[in-house]
Design a protein around this motif. Structure first.
Motif, PDB file in Angstrom:
ATOM      1  N   PRO A  74       0.834  -1.206   0.000  1.00 59.46           N
ATOM      2  CA  PRO A  74       0.000   0.000   0.000  1.00 59.46           C
ATOM      3  C   PRO A  74       0.870   1.256   0.000  1.00 59.46           C
ATOM      4  CG  PRO A  74      -0.688  -1.572   1.702  1.00 59.46           C
ATOM      5  CD  PRO A  74       0.646  -2.028   1.206  1.00 59.46           C
ATOM      6  N   PHE A  75       0.545   2.206  -0.865  1.00 65.94           N
ATOM      7  CA  PHE A  75       1.352   3.427  -0.948  1.00 65.94           C
ATOM      8  C   PHE A  75       0.506   4.552  -1.528  1.00 65.94           C
ATOM      9  CE2 PHE A  75       1.532   2.078  -5.278  1.00 65.94           C
ATOM     10  CZ  PHE A  75       1.773   3.219  -6.031  1.00 65.94           C
ATOM     11  N   ASP A  76       1.010   5.764  -1.397  1.00 67.58           N
ATOM     12  CA  ASP A  76       0.434   6.916  -2.068  1.00 67.58           C
ATOM     13  C   ASP A  76       1.575   7.879  -2.375  1.00 67.58           C
ATOM     14  OD1 ASP A  76      -1.492   8.462  -3.251  1.00 67.58           O
ATOM     15  OD2 ASP A  76      -2.374   9.234  -1.389  1.00 67.58           O
ATOM     16  N   ARG A 116      -3.989  -2.962   4.957  1.00 65.49           N
ATOM     17  CA  ARG A 116      -3.750  -1.555   5.247  1.00 65.49           C
ATOM     18  C   ARG A 116      -3.847  -0.715   3.978  1.00 65.49           C
ATOM     19  NH1 ARG A 116      -2.926   0.461  10.651  1.00 65.49           N
ATOM     20  NH2 ARG A 116      -2.932  -1.433  11.909  1.00 65.49           N
ATOM     21  N   PHE A 117      -4.068   0.571   4.132  1.00 65.55           N
ATOM     22  CA  PHE A 117      -3.983   1.514   3.027  1.00 65.55           C
ATOM     23  C   PHE A 117      -3.455   2.825   3.589  1.00 65.55           C
ATOM     24  CE2 PHE A 117      -8.123   2.561   4.794  1.00 65.55           C
ATOM     25  CZ  PHE A 117      -8.129   3.935   4.763  1.00 65.55           C
ATOM     26  N   ILE A 118      -3.111   3.750   2.695  1.00 65.79           N
ATOM     27  CA  ILE A 118      -2.642   5.068   3.103  1.00 65.79           C
ATOM     28  C   ILE A 118      -3.058   6.094   2.051  1.00 65.79           C
ATOM     29  CG2 ILE A 118      -0.366   4.730   2.041  1.00 65.79           C
ATOM     30  CD1 ILE A 118      -1.121   6.713   5.273  1.00 65.79           C
ATOM     31  N   LEU A 119      -3.583   7.217   2.515  1.00 70.74           N
ATOM     32  CA  LEU A 119      -3.871   8.361   1.654  1.00 70.74           C
ATOM     33  C   LEU A 119      -3.046   9.542   2.153  1.00 70.74           C
ATOM     34  CD1 LEU A 119      -7.772   8.131   1.455  1.00 70.74           C
ATOM     35  CD2 LEU A 119      -6.134   7.423  -0.298  1.00 70.74           C
ATOM     36  N   ALA A 120      -2.596  10.384   1.245  1.00 70.28           N
ATOM     37  CA  ALA A 120      -1.725  11.494   1.638  1.00 70.28           C
ATOM     38  C   ALA A 120      -2.092  12.754   0.873  1.00 70.28           C
ATOM     39  CB  ALA A 120      -0.258  11.140   1.378  1.00 70.28           C
ATOM     40  N   GLY A 121      -1.782  13.884   1.494  1.00 72.93           N
ATOM     41  CA  GLY A 121      -1.922  15.184   0.851  1.00 72.93           C
ATOM     42  C   GLY A 121      -0.897  16.130   1.432  1.00 72.93           C
ATOM     43  N   VAL A 122      -0.495  17.142   0.667  1.00 70.99           N
ATOM     44  CA  VAL A 122       0.443  18.163   1.140  1.00 70.99           C
ATOM     45  C   VAL A 122      -0.211  19.525   0.923  1.00 70.99           C
ATOM     46  CG1 VAL A 122       2.764  19.121   0.976  1.00 70.99           C
ATOM     47  CG2 VAL A 122       2.386  16.692   0.495  1.00 70.99           C
ATOM     48  N   ASP A 123      -0.193  20.377   1.954  1.00 74.61           N
ATOM     49  CA  ASP A 123      -0.856  21.669   1.824  1.00 74.61           C
ATOM     50  C   ASP A 123       0.122  22.757   1.382  1.00 74.61           C
ATOM     51  OD1 ASP A 123       0.517  22.528   4.108  1.00 74.61           O
ATOM     52  OD2 ASP A 123      -1.279  22.819   5.320  1.00 74.61           O
ATOM     53  N   THR A 124      -0.367  23.982   1.260  1.00 74.24           N
ATOM     54  CA  THR A 124       0.452  25.070   0.733  1.00 74.24           C
ATOM     55  C   THR A 124       1.546  25.501   1.689  1.00 74.24           C
ATOM     56  OG1 THR A 124      -1.192  26.652   1.551  1.00 74.24           O
ATOM     57  CG2 THR A 124      -1.377  25.954  -0.747  1.00 74.24           C
ATOM     58  N   PRO A 136      -2.187  11.218  16.109  1.00 76.21           N
ATOM     59  CA  PRO A 136      -3.299  10.775  15.262  1.00 76.21           C
ATOM     60  C   PRO A 136      -4.639  11.239  15.837  1.00 76.21           C
ATOM     61  CG  PRO A 136      -1.720   9.003  15.578  1.00 76.21           C
ATOM     62  CD  PRO A 136      -1.306  10.103  16.511  1.00 76.21           C
ATOM     63  N   PHE A 137      -5.565  11.614  14.948  1.00 75.23           N
ATOM     64  CA  PHE A 137      -6.876  12.087  15.368  1.00 75.23           C
ATOM     65  C   PHE A 137      -7.946  11.510  14.437  1.00 75.23           C
ATOM     66  CE2 PHE A 137      -5.033  15.090  12.398  1.00 75.23           C
ATOM     67  CZ  PHE A 137      -6.067  15.407  11.535  1.00 75.23           C
ATOM     68  N   PRO A 138      -9.202  11.425  14.907  1.00 71.41           N
ATOM     69  CA  PRO A 138     -10.251  10.790  14.100  1.00 71.41           C
ATOM     70  C   PRO A 138     -10.655  11.626  12.896  1.00 71.41           C
ATOM     71  CG  PRO A 138     -11.162  11.659  16.136  1.00 71.41           C
ATOM     72  CD  PRO A 138      -9.672  11.794  16.255  1.00 71.41           C
ATOM     73  N   ILE A 139     -10.860  10.945  11.782  1.00 68.10           N
ATOM     74  CA  ILE A 139     -11.404  11.530  10.556  1.00 68.10           C
ATOM     75  C   ILE A 139     -12.777  10.898  10.360  1.00 68.10           C
ATOM     76  CG2 ILE A 139     -11.148  11.774   8.069  1.00 68.10           C
ATOM     77  CD1 ILE A 139      -8.957  13.243   9.404  1.00 68.10           C
ATOM     78  N   PRO A 140     -13.870  11.650  10.470  1.00 67.94           N
ATOM     79  CA  PRO A 140     -15.206  11.045  10.445  1.00 67.94           C
ATOM     80  C   PRO A 140     -15.654  10.610   9.055  1.00 67.94           C
ATOM     81  CG  PRO A 140     -15.384  13.420  10.640  1.00 67.94           C
ATOM     82  CD  PRO A 140     -13.924  13.101  10.725  1.00 67.94           C
ATOM     83  N   LEU A 141     -14.919   9.665   8.493  1.00 72.87           N
ATOM     84  CA  LEU A 141     -15.296   9.010   7.249  1.00 72.87           C
ATOM     85  C   LEU A 141     -15.294   7.513   7.473  1.00 72.87           C
ATOM     86  CD1 LEU A 141     -13.254  10.986   4.550  1.00 72.87           C
ATOM     87  CD2 LEU A 141     -15.693  11.150   5.031  1.00 72.87           C
ATOM     88  N   PRO A 142     -16.229   6.777   6.859  1.00 66.04           N
ATOM     89  CA  PRO A 142     -16.275   5.326   7.078  1.00 66.04           C
ATOM     90  C   PRO A 142     -14.985   4.654   6.640  1.00 66.04           C
ATOM     91  CG  PRO A 142     -18.269   6.109   5.988  1.00 66.04           C
ATOM     92  CD  PRO A 142     -17.298   7.247   5.972  1.00 66.04           C
ATOM     93  N   ALA A 143     -14.460   3.776   7.480  1.00 63.19           N
ATOM     94  CA  ALA A 143     -13.280   2.993   7.115  1.00 63.19           C
ATOM     95  C   ALA A 143     -13.682   1.922   6.111  1.00 63.19           C
ATOM     96  CB  ALA A 143     -12.664   2.359   8.353  1.00 63.19           C
ATOM     97  N   SER A 144     -12.844   1.678   5.138  1.00 64.28           N
ATOM     98  CA  SER A 144     -13.086   0.638   4.139  1.00 64.28           C
ATOM     99  C   SER A 144     -11.741   0.082   3.708  1.00 64.28           C
ATOM    100  CB  SER A 144     -13.859   1.190   2.942  1.00 64.28           C
ATOM    101  OG  SER A 144     -13.107   2.180   2.284  1.00 64.28           O
ATOM    102  N   PRO A 145     -11.715  -1.129   3.154  1.00 66.21           N
ATOM    103  CA  PRO A 145     -10.433  -1.744   2.802  1.00 66.21           C
ATOM    104  C   PRO A 145      -9.640  -0.955   1.765  1.00 66.21           C
ATOM    105  CG  PRO A 145     -12.218  -3.361   2.803  1.00 66.21           C
ATOM    106  CD  PRO A 145     -12.860  -2.020   2.930  1.00 66.21           C
ATOM    107  N   SER A 146     -10.316  -0.292   0.838  1.00 64.27           N
ATOM    108  CA  SER A 146      -9.574   0.417  -0.210  1.00 64.27           C
ATOM    109  C   SER A 146     -10.324   1.697  -0.590  1.00 64.27           C
ATOM    110  CB  SER A 146      -9.392  -0.469  -1.441  1.00 64.27           C
ATOM    111  OG  SER A 146     -10.653  -0.921  -1.894  1.00 64.27           O
TER     112      SER A 146
END
Length: 398
Positions: free
Chosen positions: A163-165, A215-223, A254-264
């Motif tokens: 798993p990567f991003d 496992r999975f991972i999502l990433a973002g970079v801000d300004t 780490p803090f909660p992100i209120p989105l449903p967890a899913s395998p992918s």
């Protein structure tokens, strides 16, 4: 031709997670910050009005036609870097993705960015481009100059199953996040690379988990150069997030992100002008805003939530927003494409409509280069022409 494309894109070496190609100069040390592109010399402190953001007129634009790279024209959208080069999708046979590199003045460099049939994304940089691929041996990243000359190819993961991003940094370069196998465990590891795919920071290990857990991972970079990671934990119904500093070190717990967890999950993380990240679900709905460096998730602002199915792009030296809606087929006229413009606070600055691009909207999307050039794929309306065509408006949203 497909075999040739694959052969050329496969050149590179395995690194942890990045190094130069064999035979290149010994520059595998941690790279310095890239100098800003010439277009970024304007201060980002100035707040723009809608009069500053919306162009007074489109102008005629520049048209460009080139021979298709395969026996049947397989043309696609265009992207552009911050130094005036455009990458126009002109793929070969059997799904072998490629982009012609052309100057914004319409001069063909004669060079191709090669993705083969395993390309995932093209990531424009302040100067140059990066092509992300996922062959069976693992994810690879190939960096090229603005002219389309390959600089280096690096291997990011050890197999296609890790798993990567990989996401672009608005300030240039990319962030690589992956769950890397380590014996009986897997380790969440991050590293910033510069625009040429050299390490900008050392790899940072953040968390470990049993190797047999999905496992999975999502990433973002801000300004501001900060990274947001999003992942799931077994036994939790929602996701977790964590902010990192620009060197990859933790900024928050780490803090909660209120989105449903899913395998992918198939979500997108996009930077906002004032820092922070907007999250779009796989159904196209903008749902959350994560303020920069803060361990909380807020509802998406109304100006985003009211425009589902759009993509979010930073314009005007990262001081304003543009939303790219899906193109609309107008009966009797053709494919209509437009942009929705907003200031840094989300105030609507109007819609920018572009000339009809052709008789079909399939596969089309306006491209906004890092230098503000807007690129539109167009039809030639010539039977069996085996050519690809685009037009663009140079630095329209610079």
């Amino acid at each position: 031709m497909a075999a040739a494309l694959l052969a050329q894109t496969a050149v590179g070496c395995t690194v942890e997670p990045a190094s130069s190609e064999p035979g290149a100069a010994d520059d595998s040390h941690v790279a310095r910050e890239d100098p800003p592109a010439p277009e970024e010399a304007i201060s980002a402190q100035h707040t723009l009005s809608c009069e500053d953001i919306r162009p007074a007129a489109l102008g005629p634009g520049t048209s460009f036609i080139i021979r298709a790279n395969g026996p049947e024209a397989n043309c696609g959208p265009g992207k552009g870097d911050g130094a005036g080069s455009l990458a126009l999708q002109n793929s070969g046979p059997l799904g072998s993705t490629a982009w012609n590199v052309v100057s914004r003045e319409g001069v063909d460099t004669g060079n191709l960015l090669l993705g083969g049939d395993l390309a995932i994304d093209l990531l424009p940089q302040p100067r140059g481009f990066q092509v992300l691929r996922l062959p069976p041996g693992g994810a690879t990243l190939t960096a090229s100059s603005s002219e389309g000359i390959a600089l280096r190819a690096v291997t990011l993961t050890g197999s296609a199953n890790e798993p990567f991003d990989v996401v672009a940094n608005p300030r240039g370069g990319t962030l690589v996040a992956r769950w890397a196998p380590a014996g009986d465990t897997q380790v969440l590891t991050v590293q910033f690379l510069d625009a040429t795919a050299l390490p900008r920071s050392e790899p940072v290990e953040l968390r470990t988990a049993p190797r047999d857990e999905s496992r999975f991972i999502l990433a973002g970079v801000d300004t501001r150069g900060r990274a947001l990671l999003v992942w799931s934990e077994p036994g939790r119904d929602t996701l977790l997030g964590q902010w990192l500093k620009s060197n990859g070190r933790p900024l928050t717990e780490p803090f909660p992100i209120p989105l449903p967890a899913s395998p992918s999950p198939n979500a997108r993380l996009r930077p906002l002008v004032d820092g922070g990240i907007a999250i779009q679900q796989s159904d196209g709905q903008w749902v959350l805003r994560i303020p920069s460096g803060e361990a909380e998730a807020l509802p998406a602002p109304d100006w985003l939530a009211s425009h589902p199915q759009t993509d979010l792009v930073l314009i005007r030296h990262r001081r304003a927003h543009a939303l790219v809606p899906p193109p609309v087929l107008i009966e009797g006229s053709g494919c209509q494409e437009s942009l929705l413009l907003f200031d840094s606070d989300g105030t609507a600055c109007g819609e920018l409509a572009f000339p009809f691009g052709g008789g079909s909207c399939f596969g089309r999307q306006l491209g906004i280069a890092l230098d503000g050039t807007v690129i539109q794929q167009i039809d030639l309306n010539i039977p069996a022409n085996n050519q690809c065509a685009w037009r663009w408006w140079s630095r329209l949203l610079r």
